[in-house]
Write a protein that holds these residues in place. Structure first.
Motif, short mmCIF file in Angstrom:
data_model
loop_
_atom_site.label_atom_id
_atom_site.label_comp_id
_atom_site.label_asym_id
_atom_site.label_seq_id
_atom_site.Cartn_x
_atom_site.Cartn_y
_atom_site.Cartn_z
N GLN A 22 3.83 -33.95 -5.61
CA GLN A 22 4.10 -32.72 -4.88
C GLN A 22 5.36 -32.06 -5.42
O GLN A 22 6.35 -32.73 -5.72
N TYR A 23 5.30 -30.74 -5.50
CA TYR A 23 6.47 -29.92 -5.83
C TYR A 23 6.82 -29.12 -4.58
O TYR A 23 6.01 -28.33 -4.08
N ASN A 24 8.03 -29.32 -4.09
CA ASN A 24 8.38 -28.82 -2.77
C ASN A 24 9.03 -27.44 -2.75
O ASN A 24 9.23 -26.87 -1.68
N TRP A 25 9.35 -26.87 -3.93
CA TRP A 25 10.12 -25.63 -3.93
C TRP A 25 9.58 -24.55 -4.87
O TRP A 25 10.35 -23.73 -5.37
N PRO A 26 8.30 -24.47 -5.17
CA PRO A 26 7.86 -23.41 -6.08
C PRO A 26 7.88 -22.04 -5.41
O PRO A 26 7.70 -21.91 -4.20
N GLU A 27 8.10 -21.01 -6.21
CA GLU A 27 7.94 -19.64 -5.74
C GLU A 27 6.46 -19.29 -5.84
O GLU A 27 5.78 -19.66 -6.81
N LEU A 31 7.81 -30.86 -17.01
CA LEU A 31 8.03 -29.44 -17.29
C LEU A 31 7.91 -28.60 -16.03
O LEU A 31 8.75 -27.71 -15.77
N LEU A 32 6.90 -28.85 -15.21
CA LEU A 32 6.74 -28.12 -13.96
C LEU A 32 7.95 -28.30 -13.07
O LEU A 32 8.44 -27.34 -12.46
N ALA A 33 8.44 -29.54 -12.97
CA ALA A 33 9.60 -29.82 -12.13
C ALA A 33 10.82 -29.05 -12.61
O ALA A 33 11.59 -28.52 -11.82
N GLU A 34 10.99 -29.01 -13.90
CA GLU A 34 12.18 -28.42 -14.49
C GLU A 34 12.12 -26.89 -14.50
O GLU A 34 13.12 -26.21 -14.23
N LYS A 35 10.96 -26.34 -14.80
CA LYS A 35 10.83 -24.90 -14.99
C LYS A 35 10.59 -24.15 -13.68
O LYS A 35 11.08 -23.02 -13.52
N TRP A 36 9.85 -24.75 -12.76
CA TRP A 36 9.42 -24.00 -11.58
C TRP A 36 9.82 -24.64 -10.25
O TRP A 36 9.47 -24.13 -9.20
N ASP A 37 10.51 -25.77 -10.29
CA ASP A 37 10.96 -26.40 -9.06
C ASP A 37 12.44 -26.70 -9.19
O ASP A 37 13.14 -26.04 -9.94
N HIS A 40 10.18 -25.18 4.65
CA HIS A 40 11.13 -24.26 4.04
C HIS A 40 10.52 -23.40 2.94
O HIS A 40 11.09 -22.37 2.58
N ALA A 41 9.41 -23.82 2.37
CA ALA A 41 8.87 -23.13 1.20
C ALA A 41 7.42 -23.55 1.01
O ALA A 41 6.90 -24.42 1.73
N TYR A 42 6.77 -22.94 0.02
CA TYR A 42 5.45 -23.43 -0.38
C TYR A 42 5.60 -24.79 -1.05
O TYR A 42 6.66 -25.12 -1.61
N MET A 43 4.54 -25.58 -1.00
CA MET A 43 4.50 -26.87 -1.68
C MET A 43 3.18 -26.96 -2.43
O MET A 43 2.12 -26.69 -1.87
N LEU A 49 -5.22 -23.33 0.33
CA LEU A 49 -5.51 -24.74 0.59
C LEU A 49 -6.58 -25.27 -0.37
O LEU A 49 -6.55 -26.44 -0.75
N MET A 50 -7.51 -24.43 -0.76
CA MET A 50 -8.53 -24.85 -1.73
C MET A 50 -7.92 -25.16 -3.09
O MET A 50 -8.56 -25.79 -3.93
N ASN A 51 -6.68 -24.72 -3.29
CA ASN A 51 -6.01 -24.92 -4.58
C ASN A 51 -4.71 -25.72 -4.44
O ASN A 51 -3.82 -25.62 -5.27
N GLY A 52 -4.62 -26.51 -3.37
CA GLY A 52 -3.53 -27.46 -3.24
C GLY A 52 -2.19 -26.88 -2.85
O GLY A 52 -1.16 -27.54 -3.04
N LEU A 53 -2.18 -25.66 -2.31
CA LEU A 53 -0.91 -25.02 -1.97
C LEU A 53 -0.72 -24.99 -0.46
O LEU A 53 -1.53 -24.41 0.26
N TYR A 54 0.37 -25.59 0.01
CA TYR A 54 0.73 -25.64 1.42
C TYR A 54 1.91 -24.71 1.69
O TYR A 54 2.68 -24.39 0.78
#
Length: 557
Positions: free
Chosen positions: A92-97, A73-79, A50-53, A41-46
């Protein structure tokens, strides 16, 4: 625009290295999810439904083209190829690993971005008027103050474990586009006796107990602003309720103690904080302000713009709704709608992000803004370039002419993504937008702002929508309450609930009946929905929604 110093870059790099190690420990099992939670949470990760955001900070909504390119680039490469712009001017990126998040953060750092304090019980991303530095009637650009507050609040040792999250918004105009009255602290740049200072509001907020902020100080001089804001947060940090998270926000503290007592406590604490600050804040502010000088505006004819308006009705319609007056002659502020009819409000694909970045580079002095209404702004565009801009936007699904119209809906992610949501927001927004596009009456309706939240946390700002929609769970069935008369501007007001809620399939017909009533009862097209509601009151709308008996009961009450 602000550029990272060596200190900023080193701070973010160190933080990212720490988090990379924490992620590795979580993946290995050395940390449980409960142990990992405060670190992420201190680094913006929820951890969402269904997944981390990952929520990325866009301080005061300002971006360079290179930063927007990196978000693509983030959207394309990691989401999954898109990002979602939020009411806090973030993305927000809703589907990162989980294993990819450290690489995402390092990629952000390459362009002077991060995800620090976009979550947790700390001071969140400072937001500002998305027309800052461009708007007519502005006392001063509020972004230097927003950046000063960002630097002061980032990793502040006293404010990392507050009773609850804390939100600050800043505006430089009498016209409030930053919703300062619905924030824990709202700051307005003002001029008094020839001096620029800051009006400070405190105790605003939405959620399960919505409240409009109260003025705590009509004028705070620049040298005193940081110590004064620190005094406010310090007082609340001690008084704030930690026994009940629903009563932990500063709005409850102000309500329980009264604004006069809070003001007295803040003034007392301010004497201590002012002595501790000295004059350092002024020196820092001057350095920051030097990075927010206006661009070199050009003097050129606007004949091409005028000719396009005369020759192209589609362009003219877009110009009428999506352009706003600029302080510089020959320029306009162009809003790019992320609310194409039937699409998810606030979503942009990687391709669309790159298109907007290219437009900023080519035509917009390399600057973009994210609005709290989930749209994007080119703040400085010469009118002669607007026909070319519109043509490019149209080719990429970004030329919807609906800013401020009924389909320009704020919507939280709702139950499609959020673990806290109790109902869906996105499908309701899509259905409303699609229906009124079919009816072809958006321009006849005029300005009408609908805001939708999928739970009582009110991330969709439904309390201050002209029409607000709140989705709730009723015995396992989605039920939607409707409020009317909310206002997010300088005349801020909370909407009034119409009555019993509606099932999902009943929301669009209910909105239609509200709109039909407005159009039948208004004095003319010049009377907006909000103006008509304030003149008419709830009665005719309640009758339209629930029948004559409901209207009679309202009148009797």
């Amino acid at each position: 625009m602000y550029s990272y110093t060596d200190f900023d870059a080193a701070f973010v790099a160190t933080r990212n290295r720490q988090f990379r190690h924490q992620v590795e420990r979580r993946i290995s099992g050395a940390l449980t999810e409960d142990e990992f939670k405060p670190l992420r949470l201190m680094n913006g990760l929820y951890l969402q439904l269904h997944a981390y955001m990952l929520r990325v900070a866009i301080p005061y909504g300002t971006l360079r083209s290179a930063q927007m390119d990196q978000l693509a680039l983030l959207a394309e490469k990691w989401d999954k190829g898109y990002g979602h712009f939020t009411t806090r001017q973030n993305i927000q990126y809703n589907w990162p690993e989980l294993r990819d998040v450290p690489d995402m953060l390092d990629a952000l750092a390459e362009v002077g971005m991060h995800a620090i304090q976009t979550s947790g019980n700390t001071i969140r991303n400072v937001t500002a008027d998305h027309f800052a530095g461009a708007a007519e009637g502005e006392v001063a650009d509020p972004r230097p103050v927003a950046e000063l507050l960002r630097q002061w609040s980032t990793d502040h040792p006293e404010f990392q474990f507050l009773p609850r999250k804390f939100k600050i918004a800043v505006t430089g105009c009498d016209a409030d586009r930053a919703v300062i009255k619905a924030h824990d602290i709202g700051i307005q740049v003002v001029r008094q006796d020839g001096r620029i200072g800051y009006r400070v509001l405190v105790g605003g907020g939405l959620g399960r107990t919505p409240m409009i902020g109260k003025e705590i100080a009509p004028f705070v001089a620049l040298p005193n602003l940081l110590p004064y804001v620190e005094a406010v947060v310090s007082v609340w940090n001690l008084l704030g309720r930690r026994d009940n998270k629903y009563k932990a926000r500063i709005k409850i503290t102000v309500h329980e103690h009264g604004i006069d007592e809070i003001r007295a406590l803040v003034d007392r604490r301010f004497q201590e904080t002012r002595a501790a600050f000295g004059g350092d804040a002024l020196d820092i502010f001057d350095d920051i302000a030097a990075q927010f000088l206006p661009p070199a505006f050009r003097n050129a004819p606007t004949d091409a713009f005028d000719a396009a308006c005369d020759a192209d009705p589609t362009f003219r319609a877009w110009a009428d709704t999506n352009l706003s007056a600029h302080r510089a002659p020959g320029y306009a502020i162009a809003q790019i709608s992320l609310k194409a009819h039937g699409e998810t409000p606030g979503d942009a694909s990687a391709e669309q992000m790159r298109v907007m970045a290219d437009l900023a580079r080519t035509y917009g002095h390399d600057e973009l803004r994210i609005t709290h209404e989930q749209n994007v702004v080119l703040p400085h565009v010469h009118k002669s370039d607007l026909p070319a801009i519109h043509k490019i936007l149209k080719a990429h699904g970004l030329a919807t002419a609906n800013i401020g119209r009924i389909s320009d809906i704020i919507a939280c992610p709702g139950m499609d993504y959020c673990a806290l949501a109790t109902a869906r927001s996105i499908p309701i927004a899509q259905e409303i937008a699609t229906r009124f596009d079919e009816l072809k009456i958006e321009n006849d309706i005029g300005e009408l702002k609908i805001k939708i939240s999928g739970c009582i946390n009110a991330c969709g700002h439904h309390h201050v929508g002209h029409i607000g929609i709140l989705g709730l769970d009723r015995a396992g069935v989605e039920n939607y309450q409707i409020t009317l008369g909310g206002d997010a501007t300088e005349t801020a007001a909370l909407g009034e609930r119409t009555g019993p809620g509606f099932p999902a399939e009943g929301v669009v017909p209910a909105i239609e009946r509200i709109v039909e009533t407005y159009m039948a009862e208004r004095t003319g097209p010049e009377e907006s929905f909000l103006q008509a509601y304030r003149r008419l009151g709830m009665d005719p709308f309640k009758t339209a929604l629930y029948g004559e008996d409901a209207g009679k009961k309202t009148r009797a009450a």
